[in-house]
Scaffold this motif. Structure first.
Motif, mmCIF file in Angstrom:
data_model
loop_
_atom_site.group_PDB
_atom_site.id
_atom_site.type_symbol
_atom_site.label_atom_id
_atom_site.label_comp_id
_atom_site.label_asym_id
_atom_site.label_seq_id
_atom_site.Cartn_x
_atom_site.Cartn_y
_atom_site.Cartn_z
ATOM 1 N N TYR A 104 0.816 -1.214 0.000
ATOM 2 C CA TYR A 104 0.000 0.000 0.000
ATOM 3 C C TYR A 104 0.847 1.260 0.000
ATOM 4 O O TYR A 104 1.843 1.375 0.708
ATOM 5 C CB TYR A 104 -0.921 0.008 1.223
ATOM 6 N N HIS A 105 0.426 2.221 -0.802
ATOM 7 C CA HIS A 105 1.137 3.496 -0.897
ATOM 8 C C HIS A 105 0.200 4.539 -1.501
ATOM 9 O O HIS A 105 -0.852 4.217 -2.054
ATOM 10 C CB HIS A 105 2.375 3.373 -1.783
ATOM 11 N N SER A 106 0.640 5.777 -1.384
ATOM 12 C CA SER A 106 -0.040 6.913 -1.991
ATOM 13 C C SER A 106 0.956 7.457 -3.016
ATOM 14 O O SER A 106 2.130 7.639 -2.696
ATOM 15 C CB SER A 106 -0.330 7.906 -0.867
ATOM 16 N N ASP A 107 0.517 7.680 -4.259
ATOM 17 C CA ASP A 107 1.471 8.019 -5.323
ATOM 18 C C ASP A 107 2.230 9.314 -5.015
ATOM 19 O O ASP A 107 1.633 10.322 -4.625
ATOM 20 C CB ASP A 107 0.745 8.152 -6.665
ATOM 21 N N LEU A 108 3.536 9.242 -5.220
ATOM 22 C CA LEU A 108 4.440 10.394 -5.093
ATOM 23 C C LEU A 108 4.465 10.970 -3.668
ATOM 24 O O LEU A 108 4.807 12.142 -3.471
ATOM 25 C CB LEU A 108 4.089 11.503 -6.101
ATOM 26 N N MET A 257 -5.009 4.877 0.082
ATOM 27 C CA MET A 257 -3.806 4.233 -0.441
ATOM 28 C C MET A 257 -4.259 3.071 -1.324
ATOM 29 O O MET A 257 -5.412 2.633 -1.273
ATOM 30 C CB MET A 257 -2.900 3.725 0.681
ATOM 31 N N HIS A 258 -3.332 2.586 -2.139
ATOM 32 C CA HIS A 258 -3.659 1.506 -3.067
ATOM 33 C C HIS A 258 -2.432 0.628 -3.256
ATOM 34 O O HIS A 258 -1.304 1.020 -2.926
ATOM 35 C CB HIS A 258 -4.106 2.088 -4.417
ATOM 36 N N LYS A 259 -2.669 -0.564 -3.793
ATOM 37 C CA LYS A 259 -1.562 -1.459 -4.151
ATOM 38 C C LYS A 259 -2.009 -2.338 -5.305
ATOM 39 O O LYS A 259 -3.209 -2.574 -5.511
ATOM 40 C CB LYS A 259 -1.144 -2.324 -2.964
ATOM 41 N N HIS A 273 -2.641 2.919 -18.240
ATOM 42 C CA HIS A 273 -2.136 4.286 -18.413
ATOM 43 C C HIS A 273 -2.526 5.111 -17.193
ATOM 44 O O HIS A 273 -3.705 5.196 -16.861
ATOM 45 C CB HIS A 273 -2.745 4.933 -19.659
ATOM 46 N N ARG A 274 -1.544 5.725 -16.571
ATOM 47 C CA ARG A 274 -1.824 6.555 -15.395
ATOM 48 C C ARG A 274 -1.506 8.011 -15.677
ATOM 49 O O ARG A 274 -0.447 8.310 -16.239
ATOM 50 C CB ARG A 274 -0.989 6.085 -14.201
ATOM 51 N N THR A 275 -2.405 8.875 -15.297
ATOM 52 C CA THR A 275 -2.086 10.301 -15.203
ATOM 53 C C THR A 275 -2.094 10.652 -13.726
ATOM 54 O O THR A 275 -2.849 10.085 -12.935
ATOM 55 C CB THR A 275 -3.099 11.182 -15.962
HETATM 56 FE FE LIG Z 1 0.629 3.619 -7.171
#
Ligand SMILES: [Fe+2]
Length: 287
Positions: A104-108, A257-259, A273-275
Motif C-alpha cells: 500500500y502506498h499513496s502516489d508520489l 492508499m492503493h496497491k 495508463h496513469r495520469t
Molecule cells: Fe501507485
C-alpha cells in the motif's frame, strides 16, 4: 448538477454512471464529478475504451497541473503526462513500470508536494489477478485506538524514495540515475493530515518509502507502522477492483492508499495508463 453514483463499499468509493470522459463536459458537471470523487476517495467509471491518451490527459488536467513521472523511461512517447504501467516486453525492453507497488502506498508521497490524485485506465488486463486494492486512510484514522491516533498526530514521517527504490526495484528496473536521485531527496510529512478540501483527518503513511518517524528508531517505526497497517488494511477495510478494459479509476492520494495485486506476469498481459495530478504539501491535522 448531480452525478449518478452507487457505492463501491459501505465506507468509501463510488461508481459514477453515465459519464463519457471523451465528450465535452460543462464546468458544472465536472465540479459535481470532482466533488463526488473527493467525498468518496475512489471513483470508478466504466466503458471508457474509446478514450485516447490525449483524452485522458485533457480530462485529468481539469483537476490541476499533471506530473511527468520521475521514471521518464516509462512515460508514453510524445505524451509525457501518461505513465505506462505494464508487464509487456517489446524489443527486449519493458514498455512500462512493472513488478512494483505490491504494498500500500499513496502516489508520489515521497515528494515535497505529493500527488492530489491519480487516474488509472485499463487497456489490457488478465482475466484473473492484477486487481488494484484500495483502503481509505480517513476511515483508518477513525478506526485507530485513541492512544495510537494521538501518538501519530504528533509525528512526522521521513520519506526516502531512493532508499526504498534501492531495496525494492534496483534489481529489476535498473539503478536510479544521479538526476533521479537529485529529484527525490529525503522529505518529512505529518503522519496525520487534514484533507485540503474537506478538512477531514486522514493517515498519510506510505510505509514503502518511510524510513523512520522523527525521534523513533527504524525498528520502533516498523513496529508502529505494522500496528497501524493491521487496522488500516484489514480485509473488510479494502476495496479490490477487478479490472476490465475500458475501466477508469480515480483515487485521491490524500485520503486513500492503493496497491497492485499479483497476476501471472509470464503468460498474461496487463497494460495501464496513469495520469497523476500535482498536489500541495500536506498539512498536519491539529484537531
Ligand atoms: Fe501507485
Amino acid at each position: 448538477m448531480s452525478i449518478e453514483t452507487r457505492p463501491l463499499t459501505d465506507h468509501f468509493g463510488v461508481e459514477a454512471m453515465g459519464v463519457d470522459l471523451a465528450a465535452p463536459m460543462t464546468d458544472a458537471t465536472f465540479e459535481a464529478l470532482r466533488r463526488a470523487f473527493v467525498d468518496a476517495g475512489v471513483m470508478l467509471i466504466r466503458n471508457q475504451d474509446h478514450l485516447t491518451p490525449a483524452d485522458q490527459v485533457r480530462f485529468s488536467a481539469r483537476f490541476g497541473p499533471l506530473e511527468s513521472h520521475v521514471l521518464g523511461q516509462f512515460t508514453l512517447p510524445g505524451q509525457p503526462e501518461i505513465f505506462v504501467v505494464s508487464n509487456i516486453v517489446e524489443d527486449g525492453r519493458h514498455i512500462g513500470a512493472h513488478g512494483g507497488s505490491k504494498q500500500y502506498h499513496s502516489d508520489l508521497a515521497y515528494l515535497a508536494a505529493p500527488s492530489l490524485g491519480s487516474i488509472f485506465r485499463c487497456l489490457e488486463c488478465p482475466k484473473e489477478g492484477g486487481e488494484t486494492a484500495f483502503i481509505s486512510m480517513a476511515a483508518a484514522y477513525d478506526a485507530l485506538p485513541g492512544n495510537i491516533r494521538m501518538r501519530l498526530e504528533t509525528l512526522n514521517a521521513e520519506y526516502d524514495y531512493a532508499w526504498g527504490y534501492d531495496q525494492r526495484h534496483a534489481k529489476t528496473r535498473g539503478p536510479l540515475s544521479a538526476e533521479q536521485r537529485a529529484k527525490t531527496p529525503p522529505i518529512a510529512h505529518p503522519a496525520v493530515i487534514a484533507h485540503p478540501e474537506t478538512g477531514r483527518p486522514a493517515l498519510f503513511l506510505s510505509d514503502i518509502w518511510i524510513r523512520r518517524f522523527g525521534g523513533l528508531s527504524e525498528a520502533e517505526t516498523e513496529a508502529l507502522l505494522d500496528a497501524v497497517m493491521a487496522i488500516a488494511a484489514a480485509p473488510d477495510a479494502e476495496y479490490r477492483h477487478q479490472w476490465q478494459p475500458g475501466d477508469v479509476v480515480l483515487w485521491d492520494n490524500r485520503s486513500t492508499m492503493h496497491k497492485a495485486c499479483p497476476f501471472d506476469e509470464t503468460n498474461t498481459r496487463r497494460l495501464m495508463h496513469r495520469t497523476t495530478i500535482q498536489g500541495t504539501p500536506p498539512v498536519r491535522f491539529d484537531g
